[in-house]
Scaffold this motif. Sequence first.
Motif, short mmCIF file in Angstrom:
data_model
loop_
_atom_site.label_atom_id
_atom_site.label_comp_id
_atom_site.label_asym_id
_atom_site.label_seq_id
_atom_site.Cartn_x
_atom_site.Cartn_y
_atom_site.Cartn_z
N LEU A 226 0.84 -1.24 0.08
CA LEU A 226 -0.15 0.07 -0.17
C LEU A 226 0.99 1.18 -0.05
O LEU A 226 1.73 1.26 0.93
CB LEU A 226 -0.90 0.01 1.33
N ARG A 227 0.71 2.09 -1.00
CA ARG A 227 1.39 3.32 -1.18
C ARG A 227 0.45 4.50 -0.79
O ARG A 227 -0.35 4.70 -1.53
CB ARG A 227 2.35 3.46 -2.38
N TYR A 228 1.10 5.47 0.06
CA TYR A 228 0.14 6.62 0.38
C TYR A 228 0.84 7.88 -0.32
O TYR A 228 2.00 8.25 -0.23
CB TYR A 228 0.52 6.84 1.86
N TYR A 229 -0.19 8.51 -0.73
CA TYR A 229 0.10 9.88 -1.60
C TYR A 229 -0.43 11.26 -0.97
O TYR A 229 -1.26 10.99 -0.36
CB TYR A 229 -0.26 9.77 -2.92
N ALA A 230 0.47 12.09 -0.86
CA ALA A 230 0.06 13.47 -0.20
C ALA A 230 -1.37 14.02 -0.91
O ALA A 230 -1.88 14.62 0.02
CB ALA A 230 1.08 14.34 -0.20
N ASP A 231 -1.70 13.71 -2.05
CA ASP A 231 -2.74 14.64 -2.51
C ASP A 231 -3.23 13.51 -3.82
O ASP A 231 -2.45 12.84 -4.18
CB ASP A 231 -2.80 15.98 -2.72
N PRO A 232 -4.28 14.05 -4.21
CA PRO A 232 -4.94 13.30 -5.52
C PRO A 232 -4.11 13.50 -6.74
O PRO A 232 -3.97 12.34 -7.49
CB PRO A 232 -6.32 13.87 -5.67
N GLU A 233 -3.50 14.68 -6.87
CA GLU A 233 -2.54 14.95 -7.91
C GLU A 233 -1.38 14.12 -8.05
O GLU A 233 -0.91 13.28 -8.89
CB GLU A 233 -2.01 16.48 -8.03
N ALA A 234 -0.66 13.72 -6.91
CA ALA A 234 0.37 12.77 -6.61
C ALA A 234 0.15 11.38 -6.99
O ALA A 234 0.83 10.67 -7.41
CB ALA A 234 0.89 13.04 -5.14
N LEU A 235 -1.33 11.03 -6.55
CA LEU A 235 -1.62 9.78 -6.85
C LEU A 235 -1.91 9.71 -8.27
O LEU A 235 -1.42 8.53 -9.02
CB LEU A 235 -3.09 9.22 -6.01
N GLU A 236 -2.44 10.47 -8.89
CA GLU A 236 -2.67 10.65 -10.30
C GLU A 236 -1.25 10.32 -11.06
O GLU A 236 -1.04 9.72 -12.04
CB GLU A 236 -3.41 11.73 -10.92
N LYS A 237 -0.17 11.21 -10.68
CA LYS A 237 1.11 10.91 -11.17
C LYS A 237 1.74 9.67 -10.98
O LYS A 237 2.24 9.07 -12.17
CB LYS A 237 2.11 12.13 -10.42
N ALA A 238 1.43 9.03 -9.89
CA ALA A 238 1.88 7.64 -10.00
C ALA A 238 1.16 6.85 -10.65
O ALA A 238 1.83 5.52 -11.17
CB ALA A 238 1.69 7.28 -8.37
N TRP A 239 -0.01 6.63 -10.77
CA TRP A 239 -0.95 5.95 -11.64
C TRP A 239 -0.50 6.02 -13.31
O TRP A 239 -0.21 4.89 -13.77
CB TRP A 239 -2.43 6.21 -11.41
N LYS A 240 -0.24 7.26 -13.44
CA LYS A 240 0.05 7.41 -15.01
C LYS A 240 1.57 7.03 -15.30
O LYS A 240 1.86 6.50 -16.26
CB LYS A 240 -0.02 8.94 -15.40
N ALA A 241 2.53 7.05 -14.12
CA ALA A 241 3.57 6.43 -14.36
C ALA A 241 3.92 4.98 -14.19
O ALA A 241 4.83 4.40 -14.01
CB ALA A 241 4.64 7.14 -13.46
N LYS A 242 2.50 4.44 -13.77
CA LYS A 242 2.71 2.92 -13.53
C LYS A 242 3.34 2.49 -12.35
O LYS A 242 3.90 1.38 -12.41
CB LYS A 242 3.12 2.16 -14.79
N LYS A 243 3.36 3.23 -11.24
CA LYS A 243 4.15 3.12 -9.91
C LYS A 243 3.18 2.35 -9.36
O LYS A 243 3.73 1.66 -8.24
CB LYS A 243 4.71 4.27 -9.56
N VAL A 244 2.24 2.11 -9.42
CA VAL A 244 0.83 1.41 -8.96
C VAL A 244 0.10 0.72 -9.73
O VAL A 244 -0.13 1.13 -10.67
CB VAL A 244 -0.04 2.27 -7.92
N THR A 245 -0.56 -0.43 -9.37
CA THR A 245 -1.25 -1.17 -10.25
C THR A 245 -2.70 -1.17 -9.95
O THR A 245 -3.53 -1.63 -10.65
CB THR A 245 -1.03 -2.67 -10.12
N ALA A 246 -2.90 -0.43 -8.85
CA ALA A 246 -4.42 -0.02 -8.55
C ALA A 246 -4.38 1.16 -7.52
O ALA A 246 -3.48 1.62 -7.17
CB ALA A 246 -5.14 -1.11 -7.53
#
Length: 517
Positions: A226-246
């Motif tokens: 489980l990876r925790y991100y400071a805000d939705p924008e940071a989560l979106e960046k991680a998702w687009k960079a394929k750093k998370v699979t969900a």
Amino acid sequence: MRSVRMRILVTLLVLAVVGVGGWQLLPSQDSAGATITVGTTDTVTSLDPAGAYDAGSWALFSNVFQSLLTYEPGGVSPVPDAAENCSFAKGSLVTYTCELRDDLTFDSGSKVTAEDVKYSFDRVRKINSDVGPASLFSTLKSVDADNLTVTFHLSSPDATFPFKVATGAGSIVDHTRYPADGLRVGSSVDGTGPYRLTGYTKGKKVELAPNSHYRGAVSTGAPVELRYYADPEALEKAWKAKKVTAATRQLPPATLAALDTSDPGQRVYEGDGSETRNLYFGTRSGSPLHETDVRKAMAWLIDREELAASVYDGTVEPLYSLIPTGITGHTTSFFDSYPDRDAAKARKLLEAAGVGIPVKFTYGYGLGSGAAAAEAAELKRQLEASGLFEVDVKGYEWTDFQKRWATGKLDAYAVGWVADYPDPDTFAGPLVGTDSTMNTSYSSKAVDKYIVASRQYADRSRAASDFRDLQRVVADEVPVVPLWQRKEYVVTSADIGGGQFLADGNGVFRLWKLDWI
């Protein structure tokens, strides 16, 4: 914390599912046994069940601890997990007994006993943390333990007690590892859930490995980080960079609104949800919002439709009820009382209250909590446009924010509420009952009466009239203004299945349901 109700909710609708070939029924050689990474903006307040009552912490508790009961996907009634069986005494809603499984062991290797269960419930109430879940056990008088039998004695009839047992508040801990009168410190967990916590970096990540010693209602799953991100924008960046699979809870509203369900590279799950967000008011003496007419004036000025459209891009629905749509007891009490934005009526109320205009107050929100900053700015704009209020908006780091509202240091604040269990009671006592977890200092004999009365019905549909009456009182006294209700969104890569079961509004976060396909 936590999402829920009587038809409690949530049937997830799979809007996009890619690849249905028979070869996908088994994990590929490349992915079998690999770690699934899940990104979220939730925050873990504490690793100790006695010290946390928030969605992020309870999502973790669902996986590393075990309660006597749990919920199956889409289930509205709890089923045995650490228990073999549980039931009320015949003809009584004040004595509840559970028989514990005899094959449970903690990480230390020690056997789980009924004494551990009793200890776990007793310490939650004894510690009574400002940000803990002790308020859920307001009707619990005492707990007895005898061999594998646990008996709960309640101070008044409470048909909702089994629902509360199945929550994170009912997490069973090792009595030799958790102090009786204080929270456990450090980054270790001793539980019996489907996962073992093997690594924890506060605010960054949690590493979970399947617990081979788990025995209970569910199956263990793939390793998860489980990876925790400071805000939705940071989560979106991680998702687009394929750093998370969900990714879940929460991508930015604009991103959710634009999700492409035909994209073969992802799976998108959208479902009805019972997560709500309310604006709470400090009603204590000396607060600028102490007078009921001042709070009523604010209710006349808030435009939920504009909030939902401008801040959330239509990914939330305006809410006019303390209890969300789809749950027994839902009404439109705030629409009935305040049908249109009306600055003239708001001014008349303030003049009748004899308060200085504009009314000045502070509004707090949690930094990184979804679109909280944009929401705060929009509410400030709406209230100040009338010339009747002057709002000082302040953002706080989540833990600080939680402490501030829990200790009555904020005039007004908005908080999302994820239902703890599948019953309308979770939107009543914890939010507006005397000594509620929201700590607004609001207390109403009428509201408390309806809460107590609603708990006497084993057939929960019979409690609907009590909840409707309760909401009429809340709309009249306005300790809180409902803002919106949100759907559940889960996005996974194309090779991950089970996203539709991850969260369905009954307070359980099923990481074990995620798997490679």
